[in-house]
Design an enzyme around this catalytic site. Structure first.
Site, PDB file in Angstrom:
ATOM      1  CD  GLU A  12      -3.510  -5.752   4.237  1.00 29.01           C
ATOM      2  OE1 GLU A  12      -4.283  -4.876   4.657  1.00 29.01           O
ATOM      3  OE2 GLU A  12      -2.268  -5.628   4.232  1.00 29.01           O
TER       4      GLU A  12
ATOM      5  CD  GLU B  12      -2.961  -1.043   2.334  1.00 33.70           C
ATOM      6  OE1 GLU B  12      -2.845  -0.136   3.174  1.00 33.70           O
ATOM      7  OE2 GLU B  12      -3.901  -1.847   2.337  1.00 33.70           O
TER       8      GLU B  12
HETATM    9  C1  FCB Z   1      -4.340  -1.869   5.692  1.00 30.11           C
HETATM   10  C2  FCB Z   1      -2.952  -2.194   6.190  1.00 30.11           C
HETATM   11  C3  FCB Z   1      -2.921  -3.176   7.331  1.00 30.11           C
HETATM   12  C4  FCB Z   1      -4.066  -2.975   8.294  1.00 30.11           C
HETATM   13  C5  FCB Z   1      -5.374  -2.870   7.569  1.00 30.11           C
HETATM   14  C6  FCB Z   1      -6.569  -2.711   8.461  1.00 30.11           C
HETATM   15  O1  FCB Z   1      -4.349  -0.628   5.102  1.00 30.11           O
HETATM   16  O2  FCB Z   1      -2.183  -2.725   5.146  1.00 30.11           O
HETATM   17  O3  FCB Z   1      -1.673  -3.075   7.953  1.00 30.11           O
HETATM   18  O4  FCB Z   1      -3.822  -1.919   9.114  1.00 30.11           O
HETATM   19  O5  FCB Z   1      -5.333  -1.804   6.669  1.00 30.11           O
END
Ligand code: FCB
Length: 445
Positions: free
Chosen positions: A353, A169
């Site tokens: 994620e 990210e």
């Molecule tokens: C993302 C991050 C991760 C976590 C989630 C909730 O942006 O990559 O580390 O904090 O959000």
């Protein structure tokens, strides 16, 4: 999982990977065995972290990693996505911390022993403080330093890794870290964000080149976060606002990486907000990717007004939201995947994620996180639908294995499928972990 949850299309792909993700600063602790990083410094700033906490001890994964990996295996996952802490490897005096490398090599060997795939992220926001002291991501040299660190790590890890991620990210590192200042290092100013982003993308490109040289057979790519933007009304101004927001937050990272150019928005930015692009940079950034990681949590509505070309709104009244006040809207994930597939010639995708924070409580030895169960089920369904519609998706990772240090929110927001008691460090799988596990273990039969 719950009744009616048809994952047949995910399952019919024999190689579809289901994993769980963490990151170093958020879980490791063991801070005395590494150099300080920007998050250590940021945590000391009054008011920066909601509960005034820090990552010095976190989930004590540094000493409990064995138990945590056993859990990943016992729950039936195929893969574990984790990150390497740059300040645990590279010392301020230029030397290499062998104990830091050994820590991760032990983890990798244990994963291999358990037949779990290792998805290794090289940068999940932990810039060594000594590099920030030289300007951090506003200094082009940081990209070179990242290439050297990549070289050290990939040489030491050898063939133990299944998949490398250069950056997690970069939008968050650049925008939250250097433009709004709500993340470390807490710099604020419109003139910084896109400059930092450019050096991050350059670091990604250089790191990809090093990986291609050192470990050509290991899959490599980048993880980007995506927020689909929805116009708050039908009118053309609102539609335009949604497109501009997409260019700033999503496409600003994806287009250079895939096509070697920034969105057209670049030419409309005030001069002092433009990145410093040197000849050859865009080619370095656009290294061929073996995969693209997609992180998705929520969508946002936008409007425009006199002062702002776009303005992000809070979730609509009555919309279901998570403990982060992020709207729960799985169909935006399906649409996003279709849009990306339509707009670009994509490499294979992994959802790297997806998950939610909820106010989980232990009651008689159980955590009934029904909302998370529904969230995961509905988002996996959205992934399955996108696959059915022809998008090449190879895996899905839940964020996160453990409740952990959620950046500026401290320990107040619980994203884990495993509950952590931060006083005793006891791990307790929540209902979501147990249900996922039932399904995963059945699948493996
Ligand atoms: C993302 C991050 C991760 C976590 C989630 C909730 O942006 O990559 O580390 O904090 O959000």
């Amino acid at each position: 999982m719950a009744n009616g949850f048809k994952l047949s299309n995910l399952l019919s792909q024999p190689d579809f990977v289901v994993g769980v993700a963490t990151s170093s600063f958020q879980i490791e602790g063991g801070a005395e065995f590494r150099e300080p990083c920007i998050w250590d410094t940021f945590c000391k700033k009054p008011g920066a972290i909601k509960d005034a906490s820090d990552g010095l001890f976190a989930c004590d994964h540094y000493s409990r990693w064995h138990e945590d990996i056993a859990l990943v295996d016992e729950l039936g996952f195929d893969a574990y996505r984790f990150s390497v802490s740059w300040p645990r490897i590279m010392c301020a005096d230029g030397s290499i911390n062998q104990a830091g490398l050994d820590f991760y090599i032990s983890i990798l060997d244990e994963l291999k022993r358990r037949n779990l795939k290792a998805f290794v992220t090289l940068y999940h926001w932990e810039l060594p403080q000594y590099i920030e002291d030289q300007g951090g991501w506003l200094n082009r040299d940081t990209a070179q330093a990242f290439a050297i660190y990549t070289d050290v790590v990939s040489s030491a890890f050898g063939q133990r890794v299944d998949t490398y991620t250069t950056l997690n990210e970069p939008f968050c590192s650049a925008y939250l870290g250097y433009e709004t200042g709500i993340h470390a290092p807490g710099k604020k100013g419109a003139q910084y964000g896109k400059k930092a982003a450019h050096n991050l993308l350059l670091a990604h490109g250089l790191s990809m080149q090093v990986l291609a040289r050192n470990v050509p057979k290991i899959r490599r790519g980048i993880v980007l976060n995506f927020t689909p933007f929805y116009a708050s009304s039908e009118d053309s101004q609102a539609q335009h606002a949604a497109e501009v927001a997409h260019d700033h937050f999503n496409d600003w990272y994806l287009r250079p990486v895939l096509q070697g150019e920034y969105p057209e928005l670049l030419n409309r930015l005030p001069q002092n907000e433009r990145p410093d692009i040197e000849p050859g940079d865009m080619q370095i950034i656009a290294q061929p990717l073996d995969y693209l990681g997609v992180n998705y949590y929520t969508r946002s509505f936008v409007v425009s007004d006199e002062q702002h070309e776009f303005k992000i709104l809070p979730p609509p009244d009555k919309a279901p939201v998570t403990a982060m006040n992020w709207e729960i809207f799985p169909d935006a994930l399906r649409k996003l995947l279709l849009k990306l597939n339509n707009d670009y010639n994509l490499p294979p995708l992994y959802i790297t994620e997806n998950g939610m924070a909820s106010d989980d409580k232990v009651h008689q030895g159980e955590v009934k996180d029904e909302l998370r169960v529904a969230y995961l089920r509905d988002h996996m369904q959205a992934v399955a639908q996108a696959m059915e519609a022809g998008v090449d998706i190879r895996g899905y990772f839940v964020w996160s294995l453990l409740d952990n240090f959620e950046w500026a929110e401290g320990y107040l927001k619980r994203f884990g499928i495993v509950h952590v008691d931060f006083n005793t460090q006891q791990r307790l799988p929540k209902q979501s972990a147990l249900l996922l596990s039932t399904w995963l273990l059945q699948r493996n039969k």
